[in-house]
Design a protein around this motif. Sequence first.
Motif, PDB file in Angstrom:
ATOM      1  N   LYS A  15       0.847  -1.194   0.000  1.00 45.48           N
ATOM      2  CA  LYS A  15       0.000   0.000   0.000  1.00 45.48           C
ATOM      3  C   LYS A  15       0.884   1.246   0.000  1.00 45.48           C
ATOM      4  O   LYS A  15       1.828   1.345   0.782  1.00 45.48           O
ATOM      5  CB  LYS A  15      -0.899  -0.009   1.240  1.00 45.48           C
ATOM      6  CG  LYS A  15      -1.865   1.141   1.329  1.00 45.48           C
ATOM      7  CD  LYS A  15      -2.739   0.983   2.571  1.00 45.48           C
ATOM      8  CE  LYS A  15      -3.664   2.156   2.757  1.00 45.48           C
ATOM      9  NZ  LYS A  15      -4.484   2.011   3.970  1.00 45.48           N
ATOM     10  N   GLN A  17       0.704   5.741  -0.532  1.00 42.97           N
ATOM     11  CA  GLN A  17      -0.111   6.950  -0.601  1.00 42.97           C
ATOM     12  C   GLN A  17       0.637   7.996  -1.411  1.00 42.97           C
ATOM     13  O   GLN A  17       1.842   8.184  -1.214  1.00 42.97           O
ATOM     14  CB  GLN A  17      -0.380   7.521   0.794  1.00 42.97           C
ATOM     15  CG  GLN A  17      -1.245   6.654   1.649  1.00 42.97           C
ATOM     16  CD  GLN A  17      -1.435   7.236   3.043  1.00 42.97           C
ATOM     17  OE1 GLN A  17      -0.627   8.019   3.518  1.00 42.97           O
ATOM     18  NE2 GLN A  17      -2.512   6.831   3.697  1.00 42.97           N
ATOM     19  N   LEU A  26      -4.209  10.266  -3.149  1.00 48.02           N
ATOM     20  CA  LEU A  26      -4.777   8.972  -3.501  1.00 48.02           C
ATOM     21  C   LEU A  26      -3.985   7.866  -2.862  1.00 48.02           C
ATOM     22  O   LEU A  26      -2.880   8.067  -2.378  1.00 48.02           O
ATOM     23  CB  LEU A  26      -4.897   8.776  -5.012  1.00 48.02           C
ATOM     24  CG  LEU A  26      -3.676   8.786  -5.904  1.00 48.02           C
ATOM     25  CD1 LEU A  26      -3.106   7.398  -6.052  1.00 48.02           C
ATOM     26  CD2 LEU A  26      -4.092   9.282  -7.264  1.00 48.02           C
ATOM     27  N   ARG A  38      -5.609  -1.376  -6.802  1.00 47.13           N
ATOM     28  CA  ARG A  38      -6.793  -0.591  -6.462  1.00 47.13           C
ATOM     29  C   ARG A  38      -6.335   0.829  -6.210  1.00 47.13           C
ATOM     30  O   ARG A  38      -5.434   1.067  -5.419  1.00 47.13           O
ATOM     31  CB  ARG A  38      -7.480  -1.138  -5.214  1.00 47.13           C
ATOM     32  CG  ARG A  38      -8.080  -2.483  -5.450  1.00 47.13           C
ATOM     33  CD  ARG A  38      -8.848  -2.965  -4.220  1.00 47.13           C
ATOM     34  NE  ARG A  38      -9.332  -4.301  -4.440  1.00 47.13           N
ATOM     35  CZ  ARG A  38     -10.452  -4.613  -5.084  1.00 47.13           C
ATOM     36  NH1 ARG A  38     -11.203  -3.652  -5.571  1.00 47.13           N
ATOM     37  NH2 ARG A  38     -10.827  -5.859  -5.245  1.00 47.13           N
ATOM     38  N   SER A  40      -7.615   4.600  -5.090  1.00 52.96           N
ATOM     39  CA  SER A  40      -8.722   5.275  -4.409  1.00 52.96           C
ATOM     40  C   SER A  40      -8.362   6.722  -4.129  1.00 52.96           C
ATOM     41  O   SER A  40      -7.250   7.023  -3.701  1.00 52.96           O
ATOM     42  CB  SER A  40      -9.022   4.591  -3.069  1.00 52.96           C
ATOM     43  OG  SER A  40      -9.320   3.241  -3.249  1.00 52.96           O
ATOM     44  N   SER A  41      -9.333   7.579  -4.376  1.00 49.87           N
ATOM     45  CA  SER A  41      -9.241   8.980  -3.956  1.00 49.87           C
ATOM     46  C   SER A  41     -10.542   9.279  -3.228  1.00 49.87           C
ATOM     47  O   SER A  41     -11.379   8.392  -3.057  1.00 49.87           O
ATOM     48  CB  SER A  41      -9.048   9.903  -5.163  1.00 49.87           C
ATOM     49  OG  SER A  41     -10.211   9.913  -5.958  1.00 49.87           O
ATOM     50  N   GLU A  42     -10.723  10.510  -2.820  1.00 51.62           N
ATOM     51  CA  GLU A  42     -11.962  10.850  -2.129  1.00 51.62           C
ATOM     52  C   GLU A  42     -13.187  10.629  -3.010  1.00 51.62           C
ATOM     53  O   GLU A  42     -14.235  10.219  -2.542  1.00 51.62           O
ATOM     54  CB  GLU A  42     -11.922  12.301  -1.658  1.00 51.62           C
ATOM     55  CG  GLU A  42     -10.978  12.532  -0.508  1.00 51.62           C
ATOM     56  CD  GLU A  42     -11.005  13.967  -0.024  1.00 51.62           C
ATOM     57  OE1 GLU A  42     -11.863  14.750  -0.479  1.00 51.62           O
ATOM     58  OE2 GLU A  42     -10.160  14.312   0.814  1.00 51.62           O
ATOM     59  N   ASN A  44     -13.240   8.816  -6.228  1.00 56.53           N
ATOM     60  CA  ASN A  44     -13.292   7.650  -7.104  1.00 56.53           C
ATOM     61  C   ASN A  44     -12.519   6.473  -6.531  1.00 56.53           C
ATOM     62  O   ASN A  44     -11.547   6.645  -5.799  1.00 56.53           O
ATOM     63  CB  ASN A  44     -12.691   7.994  -8.475  1.00 56.53           C
ATOM     64  CG  ASN A  44     -13.499   9.039  -9.197  1.00 56.53           C
ATOM     65  OD1 ASN A  44     -14.691   8.877  -9.399  1.00 56.53           O
ATOM     66  ND2 ASN A  44     -12.851  10.124  -9.586  1.00 56.53           N
ATOM     67  N   HIS A  45     -12.954   5.291  -6.949  1.00 59.07           N
ATOM     68  CA  HIS A  45     -12.272   4.047  -6.608  1.00 59.07           C
ATOM     69  C   HIS A  45     -12.265   3.194  -7.865  1.00 59.07           C
ATOM     70  O   HIS A  45     -13.313   2.993  -8.481  1.00 59.07           O
ATOM     71  CB  HIS A  45     -12.999   3.311  -5.484  1.00 59.07           C
ATOM     72  CG  HIS A  45     -13.206   4.156  -4.274  1.00 59.07           C
ATOM     73  ND1 HIS A  45     -12.207   4.412  -3.375  1.00 59.07           N
ATOM     74  CD2 HIS A  45     -14.300   4.817  -3.828  1.00 59.07           C
ATOM     75  CE1 HIS A  45     -12.675   5.196  -2.421  1.00 59.07           C
ATOM     76  NE2 HIS A  45     -13.947   5.461  -2.681  1.00 59.07           N
ATOM     77  N   ARG A  46     -11.086   2.724  -8.247  1.00 53.40           N
ATOM     78  CA  ARG A  46     -10.976   1.916  -9.468  1.00 53.40           C
ATOM     79  C   ARG A  46     -10.098   0.710  -9.224  1.00 53.40           C
ATOM     80  O   ARG A  46      -9.229   0.715  -8.351  1.00 53.40           O
ATOM     81  CB  ARG A  46     -10.365   2.740 -10.611  1.00 53.40           C
ATOM     82  CG  ARG A  46     -11.178   3.912 -11.097  1.00 53.40           C
ATOM     83  CD  ARG A  46     -12.393   3.539 -11.930  1.00 53.40           C
ATOM     84  NE  ARG A  46     -12.108   2.705 -13.058  1.00 53.40           N
ATOM     85  CZ  ARG A  46     -11.820   3.131 -14.288  1.00 53.40           C
ATOM     86  NH1 ARG A  46     -11.774   4.417 -14.544  1.00 53.40           N
ATOM     87  NH2 ARG A  46     -11.593   2.288 -15.266  1.00 53.40           N
TER      88      ARG A  46
END
Length: 164
Positions: A15, A17, A26, A38, A40-42, A44-46
């Motif tokens: 992981k 950041q 993100l 994966r 992730s931001s505030e 969107n998640h993809r």
Amino acid sequence: MKWVYVNQPSVYIRKYQLTEGDNTKLVIKYNLDQQSVRISSEENHRLFFIDKTGLWHNKTILKNEYGVEIGRLAIDKVHGTGIIEIEGKKYHYTLQNNSQLVIFEHTITNPLAVCDMAEAPSFASLSANKYSNEEYACFLLGICWYLFPLTAAEQLEFSGATVA
């Protein structure tokens, strides 16, 4: 901007950041076992998949969660340079002083992004191939996804859907 490693309880997940100042822009979670990332931001998640291809598995292909190819990655670890082509746009990158990842479109003197990698684990050991092509793809995909968000029409186009 800088990439920061975040301790993860699983040995199969790394992981990171992407931070700017005190703000986390993100988060990427790279799953070594599934070859997925994966992001992730505030807002969107993809989910993306990273495939290897070529005679010696020297080409990296990026796919979205539907299995549609969205980009490719070329890496020259010897010289610390490469090209990422994502959603029809091509960007160059280089590793400077073994601690900065620089992304640019045409010339390095006009960078689109400079990311400090000092807080990513053992980044200084790039010559020893510490990071796999897949991890480079995660860092680059994350930066591109953050810097160049898709419009709604582009999201439909690259998800495989048709626009009426």
